[in-house]
Design a protein around this motif. Sequence first.
Motif, short mmCIF file in Angstrom:
data_model
loop_
_atom_site.label_atom_id
_atom_site.label_comp_id
_atom_site.label_asym_id
_atom_site.label_seq_id
_atom_site.Cartn_x
_atom_site.Cartn_y
_atom_site.Cartn_z
N LYS A 1 -5.13 6.07 -9.87
CA LYS A 1 -5.30 6.31 -8.45
C LYS A 1 -5.70 7.77 -8.24
O LYS A 1 -5.13 8.66 -8.84
CB LYS A 1 -4.02 6.02 -7.70
CG LYS A 1 -4.18 6.24 -6.23
CD LYS A 1 -2.98 5.85 -5.45
CE LYS A 1 -3.30 6.17 -4.01
NZ LYS A 1 -2.29 5.97 -3.09
N TYR B 1 -5.98 11.04 -5.82
CA TYR B 1 -5.28 11.64 -4.69
C TYR B 1 -6.23 12.61 -4.01
O TYR B 1 -6.47 13.72 -4.49
CB TYR B 1 -4.01 12.34 -5.16
CG TYR B 1 -3.06 11.37 -5.83
CD1 TYR B 1 -2.35 10.45 -5.07
CD2 TYR B 1 -2.90 11.36 -7.21
CE1 TYR B 1 -1.48 9.54 -5.68
CE2 TYR B 1 -2.04 10.46 -7.82
CZ TYR B 1 -1.34 9.56 -7.05
OH TYR B 1 -0.50 8.66 -7.65
N ILE C 1 -2.76 6.62 4.01
CA ILE C 1 -1.51 6.33 4.72
C ILE C 1 -0.33 6.30 3.76
O ILE C 1 0.71 6.92 4.03
CB ILE C 1 -1.61 4.99 5.48
CG1 ILE C 1 -2.65 5.09 6.59
CG2 ILE C 1 -0.25 4.60 6.06
CD1 ILE C 1 -3.01 3.76 7.23
N ASP C 2 -0.47 5.61 2.64
CA ASP C 2 0.68 5.47 1.73
C ASP C 2 1.11 6.81 1.14
O ASP C 2 2.30 7.06 0.96
CB ASP C 2 0.42 4.43 0.63
CG ASP C 2 -0.79 4.76 -0.23
OD1 ASP C 2 -1.70 5.47 0.22
OD2 ASP C 2 -0.83 4.27 -1.38
N ASP C 3 0.16 7.69 0.86
CA ASP C 3 0.49 9.01 0.33
C ASP C 3 1.23 9.85 1.37
O ASP C 3 2.24 10.49 1.07
CB ASP C 3 -0.77 9.75 -0.13
CG ASP C 3 -1.46 9.07 -1.30
OD1 ASP C 3 -0.81 8.26 -1.99
OD2 ASP C 3 -2.65 9.36 -1.53
N GLU D 1 2.83 8.77 4.01
CA GLU D 1 4.11 8.13 4.29
C GLU D 1 5.16 8.50 3.23
O GLU D 1 6.30 8.84 3.55
CB GLU D 1 3.93 6.61 4.35
CG GLU D 1 5.17 5.85 4.75
CD GLU D 1 4.88 4.37 4.85
OE1 GLU D 1 4.68 3.88 5.98
OE2 GLU D 1 4.84 3.70 3.79
N LYS D 2 4.74 8.48 1.97
CA LYS D 2 5.65 8.86 0.88
C LYS D 2 6.12 10.30 1.06
O LYS D 2 7.31 10.61 0.91
CB LYS D 2 4.95 8.70 -0.47
CG LYS D 2 5.81 9.05 -1.65
CD LYS D 2 5.10 8.81 -2.97
CE LYS D 2 6.02 9.19 -4.13
NZ LYS D 2 5.42 8.97 -5.42
N ARG E 1 8.58 10.62 4.00
CA ARG E 1 9.88 10.07 3.63
C ARG E 1 10.67 11.05 2.78
O ARG E 1 11.88 11.21 2.98
CB ARG E 1 9.71 8.75 2.88
CG ARG E 1 9.33 7.60 3.76
CD ARG E 1 9.18 6.33 2.98
NE ARG E 1 8.85 5.22 3.88
CZ ARG E 1 8.50 4.02 3.47
NH1 ARG E 1 8.42 3.75 2.19
NH2 ARG E 1 8.22 3.09 4.36
N THR F 1 8.01 4.84 8.69
CA THR F 1 6.94 3.91 8.33
C THR F 1 5.74 4.24 9.20
O THR F 1 5.88 4.40 10.41
CB THR F 1 7.36 2.45 8.59
OG1 THR F 1 8.53 2.16 7.83
CG2 THR F 1 6.27 1.48 8.21
N GLU G 1 6.81 1.89 13.72
CA GLU G 1 6.60 3.33 13.54
C GLU G 1 7.44 4.10 14.56
O GLU G 1 7.42 3.80 15.75
CB GLU G 1 5.12 3.68 13.69
CG GLU G 1 4.86 5.17 13.52
CD GLU G 1 3.37 5.51 13.53
OE1 GLU G 1 2.63 4.91 12.74
OE2 GLU G 1 2.98 6.37 14.33
N TYR H 1 -5.29 5.14 12.93
CA TYR H 1 -5.36 4.51 11.62
C TYR H 1 -6.68 3.78 11.46
O TYR H 1 -7.20 3.19 12.40
CB TYR H 1 -4.18 3.53 11.44
CG TYR H 1 -2.85 4.23 11.51
CD1 TYR H 1 -2.46 5.10 10.50
CD2 TYR H 1 -2.00 4.06 12.59
CE1 TYR H 1 -1.24 5.77 10.56
CE2 TYR H 1 -0.78 4.71 12.66
CZ TYR H 1 -0.41 5.57 11.65
OH TYR H 1 0.79 6.23 11.70
N ASP I 1 -6.89 1.96 5.41
CA ASP I 1 -5.81 2.56 4.63
C ASP I 1 -5.73 4.08 4.82
O ASP I 1 -5.07 4.77 4.05
CB ASP I 1 -5.94 2.21 3.16
CG ASP I 1 -7.27 2.63 2.55
OD1 ASP I 1 -8.17 3.04 3.32
OD2 ASP I 1 -7.43 2.54 1.33
#
Length: 164
Positions: free
Chosen positions: A20, A22, A45-47, A49-50, A53, A61, A67, A101, A104
């Motif tokens: 993957k 980045y 989004i997933d990066d 979000e991680k 968190r 989320t 959200e 958004y 992704d």
Amino acid sequence: MKCLLILLVIPLFAFTAIHKYYISVTQIDYLQNKQSVQITTRIFIDDLEKLLRERYDESITLAGNDELPAADLYIERYLNEKIKIKINNKETAFSFIGKEYDVDLVKCYLEIEGVKKIESFEISNEVLFDLFSDQQNIIKTKINSKQKSIILIPQNRSVLLKFN
């Protein structure tokens, strides 16, 4: 028949080790007639979000019905910490306009108002460097009808661009 089967199966194994990437992409446009620098930062989004968190709230989320309203505040705080801009050798603050958004990606909209002219533009973009050691932040500018692009990495976090 066995040779054909082997030729079809081997490429499948090659794709199981896909790495993957980045990457974030930041587009910077100077609208002289509006005396405005408009910035769009695209981050997976997933990066993001991680990162949020780990840094702020384990339950956050993004891009979902659940959200939290605080998500925008966390994103704004993070971007203010990680993106620094100097215009004509003067530190300049940006306003967080909002986000949206797109599949992704999260697109974050930033703006700097009251910019009469740009002779030099310095940007430090450390977005996600604290999470991924192989993160790359692509910066694309369109300032004074000139387009420039640069890739920032953890070892080279900022760039000074001249437009005079």
